[in-house]
Design an enzyme around this catalytic site. Sequence first.
Site, PDB file in Angstrom:
ATOM      1  N   ASP A  98       0.850  -1.197   0.000  1.00 55.17           N
ATOM      2  CA  ASP A  98       0.000   0.000   0.000  1.00 55.17           C
ATOM      3  C   ASP A  98       0.885   1.247   0.000  1.00 55.17           C
ATOM      4  OD1 ASP A  98      -3.250   0.416   1.073  1.00 55.17           O
ATOM      5  OD2 ASP A  98      -1.900   2.144   0.883  1.00 55.17           O
TER       6      ASP A  98
ATOM      7  N   ILE B 219       2.218   0.627  -6.616  1.00 53.36           N
ATOM      8  CA  ILE B 219       2.039  -0.440  -7.619  1.00 53.36           C
ATOM      9  C   ILE B 219       2.710  -0.082  -8.950  1.00 53.36           C
ATOM     10  CG2 ILE B 219      -0.045  -1.518  -6.672  1.00 53.36           C
ATOM     11  CD1 ILE B 219      -1.653   0.084  -8.829  1.00 53.36           C
TER      12      ILE B 219
ATOM     13  N   ALA C 118      -5.921   2.015  -5.979  1.00 53.13           N
ATOM     14  CA  ALA C 118      -6.511   2.868  -7.012  1.00 53.13           C
ATOM     15  C   ALA C 118      -6.809   4.245  -6.439  1.00 53.13           C
ATOM     16  CB  ALA C 118      -7.826   2.258  -7.519  1.00 53.13           C
TER      17      ALA C 118
ATOM     18  N   ASP D 248     -18.780  -0.549 -11.281  1.00 58.52           N
ATOM     19  CA  ASP D 248     -19.933  -0.446 -12.185  1.00 58.52           C
ATOM     20  C   ASP D 248     -19.934   0.884 -12.947  1.00 58.52           C
ATOM     21  OD1 ASP D 248     -20.631   1.243 -10.065  1.00 58.52           O
ATOM     22  OD2 ASP D 248     -22.606   0.344  -9.720  1.00 58.52           O
ATOM     23  N   GLU D 249     -19.084   1.822 -12.515  1.00 62.12           N
ATOM     24  CA  GLU D 249     -19.078   3.128 -13.188  1.00 62.12           C
ATOM     25  C   GLU D 249     -18.567   3.042 -14.621  1.00 62.12           C
ATOM     26  OE1 GLU D 249     -17.957   6.508 -10.872  1.00 62.12           O
ATOM     27  OE2 GLU D 249     -18.528   5.512  -9.016  1.00 62.12           O
TER      28      GLU D 249
ATOM     29  N   TYR E  73     -12.302   9.361 -13.626  1.00 58.45           N
ATOM     30  CA  TYR E  73     -12.178   8.179 -12.763  1.00 58.45           C
ATOM     31  C   TYR E  73     -12.601   6.910 -13.509  1.00 58.45           C
ATOM     32  CZ  TYR E  73     -13.659   4.568  -9.515  1.00 58.45           C
ATOM     33  OH  TYR E  73     -13.856   3.357  -8.913  1.00 58.45           O
TER      34      TYR E  73
ATOM     35  N   GLY F  35     -21.018  16.365 -15.201  1.00 59.87           N
ATOM     36  CA  GLY F  35     -21.070  15.026 -15.800  1.00 59.87           C
ATOM     37  C   GLY F  35     -21.624  13.960 -14.881  1.00 59.87           C
ATOM     38  N   HIS F  36     -22.342  14.375 -13.852  1.00 61.46           N
ATOM     39  CA  HIS F  36     -22.858  13.454 -12.828  1.00 61.46           C
ATOM     40  C   HIS F  36     -23.748  12.371 -13.446  1.00 61.46           C
ATOM     41  CE1 HIS F  36     -24.610  13.382  -8.458  1.00 61.46           C
ATOM     42  NE2 HIS F  36     -24.265  12.192  -8.879  1.00 61.46           N
TER      43      HIS F  36
HETATM   44  P1  TYD Z   1     -19.892   8.955  -4.199  1.00 66.02           P
HETATM   45  O1  TYD Z   1     -19.925   8.426  -2.812  1.00 66.02           O
HETATM   46  O2  TYD Z   1     -18.876   9.986  -4.551  1.00 66.02           O
HETATM   47  O3  TYD Z   1     -19.778   7.706  -5.162  1.00 66.02           O
HETATM   48  P2  TYD Z   1     -19.909   7.643  -6.789  1.00 66.02           P
HETATM   49  O4  TYD Z   1     -19.795   9.002  -7.344  1.00 66.02           O
HETATM   50  O5  TYD Z   1     -18.740   6.818  -7.113  1.00 66.02           O
HETATM   51  O6  TYD Z   1     -21.223   6.994  -7.054  1.00 66.02           O
HETATM   52  O7  TYD Z   1     -21.310   9.549  -4.550  1.00 66.02           O
HETATM   53  C1  TYD Z   1     -22.474   8.785  -4.416  1.00 66.02           C
HETATM   54  C2  TYD Z   1     -23.629   9.647  -4.875  1.00 66.02           C
HETATM   55  O8  TYD Z   1     -23.762  10.753  -3.979  1.00 66.02           O
HETATM   56  C3  TYD Z   1     -23.403  10.262  -6.237  1.00 66.02           C
HETATM   57  O9  TYD Z   1     -24.627  10.323  -6.935  1.00 66.02           O
HETATM   58  C4  TYD Z   1     -22.903  11.655  -5.922  1.00 66.02           C
HETATM   59  C5  TYD Z   1     -23.639  11.984  -4.640  1.00 66.02           C
HETATM   60  N1  TYD Z   1     -22.910  12.915  -3.737  1.00 66.02           N
HETATM   61  C6  TYD Z   1     -23.530  14.076  -3.272  1.00 66.02           C
HETATM   62  O10 TYD Z   1     -24.700  14.362  -3.587  1.00 66.02           O
HETATM   63  N2  TYD Z   1     -22.818  14.915  -2.457  1.00 66.02           N
HETATM   64  C7  TYD Z   1     -21.535  14.643  -2.099  1.00 66.02           C
HETATM   65  O11 TYD Z   1     -20.937  15.467  -1.361  1.00 66.02           O
HETATM   66  C8  TYD Z   1     -20.906  13.447  -2.571  1.00 66.02           C
HETATM   67  C9  TYD Z   1     -19.505  13.107  -2.191  1.00 66.02           C
HETATM   68  C10 TYD Z   1     -21.644  12.608  -3.390  1.00 66.02           C
END
Ligand code: TYD
Length: 344
Positions: free
Chosen positions: A33, A60, A81, A123-124, A147, A272-273
Site C-alpha cells: 500500500d 504499484i 486505485a 460499475d461506473e 475516474y 457530468g454526474h
Molecule cells: P460517491 O460516494 O462519490 O460515489 P460515486 O460518485 O462513485 O457513485 O457519490 C455517491 C452519490 O452521492 C453520487 O450520486 C454523488 C452523490 N454525492 C452528493 O450528492 N454529495 C456529495 O458530497 C458526494 C460526495 C456525493
Amino acid sequence: MKLLVTGGAGFIGSTYVRQVLDNHPEDEIVNLDALTYAGNPANVRGLEGDPRHRLVRGDIADAELVDELVQSVDAVVNFAAETHVDRSLLDPGSFLRANVQGVYVLLDAVRRHGKRLLQVSTDEVYGDITPGKHSRETDPVETRSPYSAAKAGGELFCKSFFVSFGTDVLITRGSNTIGPRQYPEKMIPLFITNALRDQPLPVYGDGMQIRDWLYSEDHAAAIDLVLRKGRSGEIYNVGAGNEYPNIEVVRTLLAHLGKPADLIAYVPDRPGHDRRYAMNTDKIRDELGWEPTRTFGMTLHETIDWYVGNQEWWAAIRDGSSDFNDYYQKQYGWRLEAAGQSAG
Ligand code: TYD
C-alpha cells in the site's frame, strides 16, 4: 494461498485482508500500500502481531518492487486505485497513473511470473444507465468521468493481456460500497460525519441520482469467491440490488442519527454526474453462488453505527490531516456558499 493484496490498507482492501485472514487460516498476505491519503495504517491495526500478514509501503507503479513481490505469491488482488470521482475532476492525471499505469505494471509482473491477477473494478465503467435497464458484463463500457475512464483503461489492459498473452486475469465490477473505515470523502461517510458535527450535508443537484448500495464485507466475499472459483478472462458484476435515490438515503441516514432534515443543503451539481448505476448480477450468483448477507437497512445502519462508535478513527482524518481540509474547502467551499451555507 499466498496473496499479494495491493491497496490493502484502504477501505475495501483492508476489509478483504481481514476477511481472508479470518476465513483461510493457511493463507498468507503481503499487503502493498502506498499509504497516500486514503490508505491508512489504522485500517490494519491489530494485524501487527499476525505472522501471516506483512504490510509493505510502496507504489504499484514501482516495477522493481512489484516484480520482487509478485514472484513470492500465487496471486495478486488489486485494490490499489484512485477512487473518488470528484478528485478525478480536480486532478485527472493522478488517476491515469494509478489506475492505468499501475495496473499495467502489475499485469506485466503477473505475466512474467505466470500468476493470477484479480482486478477490482467498478460499475461506473458502464456509464449512466437509463431507468429500467441493468448493465450486463457483456455491455459496452461508456465511461464519462476521468475516474471511470481510468478504471476502464485498467480493465481493458487486463483483457488485452488475457487475449494476447494468455495471462490469468479476472475482473470484478462492484457497485457503491459502504461500511467501516471508508475515507470520509464519499457520500455516506462524509454525510454521517458532517451530521454528527451538525454541519450541512451537500447534496449534489436534485438528489435524485440512483446508486446500488453494497456492504463492504459482502463485496470482499464476492472478490474472494471470484479469485478462487472464477473463470479466467471473465468479468463479474457485484451488486446487492439496493437501488435508491441519494436523497432517500440521506433522509434515512439523518433519521437513524436523530438529526434534523434541515441539515440537507442542495448544492451545485458535480459536472457530468451520472444519474443512475444499476447492474444485473445473475452471473456471480448463478455461477459462483454469491449473494449479499445484508439488507439495505442493515448495510446502512451498521455503517452509521461504526462511525458513531469510532469517532477517533475519523476525527484523526478530519482534524489531523491537511489533505482532508484542503480537499473539503476546494470541493465544497463555493458550493456551500452558493447554497447560503458555510463550509466551516
Ligand atoms: P460517491 O460516494 O462519490 O460515489 P460515486 O460518485 O462513485 O457513485 O457519490 C455517491 C452519490 O452521492 C453520487 O450520486 C454523488 C452523490 N454525492 C452528493 O450528492 N454529495 C456529495 O458530497 C458526494 C460526495 C456525493
